[in-house]
Design a protein around this motif. Structure first.
Motif, PDB file in Angstrom:
ATOM      1  N   LEU A  11       9.485   2.630   2.964  1.00 12.70           N
ATOM      2  CA  LEU A  11       9.759   3.065   4.333  1.00 12.70           C
ATOM      3  C   LEU A  11       9.190   4.454   4.614  1.00 12.70           C
ATOM      4  N   TYR A  15       5.129   2.798   5.257  1.00 12.25           N
ATOM      5  CA  TYR A  15       5.332   2.386   6.648  1.00 12.25           C
ATOM      6  C   TYR A  15       5.450   3.545   7.637  1.00 12.25           C
ATOM      7  N   ASP A 105      10.099  -6.106   6.383  1.00 12.24           N
ATOM      8  CA  ASP A 105       9.027  -6.160   5.386  1.00 12.24           C
ATOM      9  C   ASP A 105       8.324  -7.515   5.350  1.00 12.24           C
ATOM     10  N   ILE A 109       4.446  -6.426  12.792  1.00 12.05           N
ATOM     11  CA  ILE A 109       5.042  -5.325  13.560  1.00 12.05           C
ATOM     12  C   ILE A 109       5.474  -5.771  14.959  1.00 12.05           C
ATOM     13  N   ALA A 124      10.525  -0.246  13.007  1.00  8.53           N
ATOM     14  CA  ALA A 124       9.234  -0.575  13.614  1.00  8.53           C
ATOM     15  C   ALA A 124       8.691   0.558  14.483  1.00  8.53           C
ATOM     16  N   ASP A 127       7.051   3.169  12.542  1.00  5.98           N
ATOM     17  CA  ASP A 127       6.005   2.636  11.683  1.00  5.98           C
ATOM     18  C   ASP A 127       4.621   3.141  12.091  1.00  5.98           C
ATOM     19  N   ARG A 129       1.930   1.541  12.037  1.00  3.00           N
ATOM     20  CA  ARG A 129       1.161   0.492  12.720  1.00  3.00           C
ATOM     21  C   ARG A 129       1.375   0.494  14.231  1.00  3.00           C
TER      22      ARG A 129
END
Length: 163
Positions: A11, A15, A105, A109, A124, A127, A129
């Motif tokens: 995390l 991420y 996980d 996303i 998210a 994150d 991404r």
């Protein structure tokens, strides 16, 4: 399932957005002297716990749940996904983090951003991404989101220079 150290490492390094590294910390523990090793969990921003929950809050704050039979069953019996009420009351524990991480996980996303579990959605929005363009698009509908999610969105948007 991975160990908490493995989950936290993923995390916070794999991420987490670069702009938040060193600012966001995930915390979960179980107490070995507690029955069934119950524990607590939190997400910290610059050392301050933004959300925090503990197994024992489930019992101490049960009278604060919405007086809705389905809600009470979902929170007490099913230990289902977390929503804004549960996060504000702190009626979640380390297992909720483990479950949320397992969901997060194992999906893309986009799916995580639409999850019913608020913890998954928080993972998210923090994150890497989720880029600046996506954050800018989210700004249009952020008022419809829960207060807790808005707070984490604001943390991320500020870190990216969007606020």
């Amino acid at each position: 399932m991975s160990t908490w150290n493995g989950i936290r490492k993923k995390l916070e390094t794999e991420y987490l957005a670069q702009s938040l590294r060193g600012h966001i910390q995930y915390y979960a523990t179980s107490y070995s002297k507690s029955p069934d090793h119950e524990g607590r969990a939190a997400i910290r921003y610059d050392g301050n716990e933004i959300i925090k929950g503990c197994y024992w809050n489930n019992w101490m704050k049960a009278d604060l749940f919405p007086k809705d039979e389905k809600y009470e069953k979902r929170m007490k019996v099913e230990n289902a996904y977390m929503d804004d009420t549960a996060l504000k009351l702190g009626v979640f524990d380390q297992r909720c983090f483990y479950n949320a991480f397992a969901e997060f996980d194992n999906q893309n996303i986009e799916t995580s951003l639409k999850s019913e579990d608020l913890i998954v959605r928080i993972f998210a929005v923090l994150d890497r991404r989720v880029g600046k363009r996506r954050l800018a698009l989210m700004k249009e509908t952020i008022a419809e989101e829960s207060d807790t999610f808005q707070e984490f969105y604001a943390i991320r948007a500020k870190a990216e220079g969007l606020l």
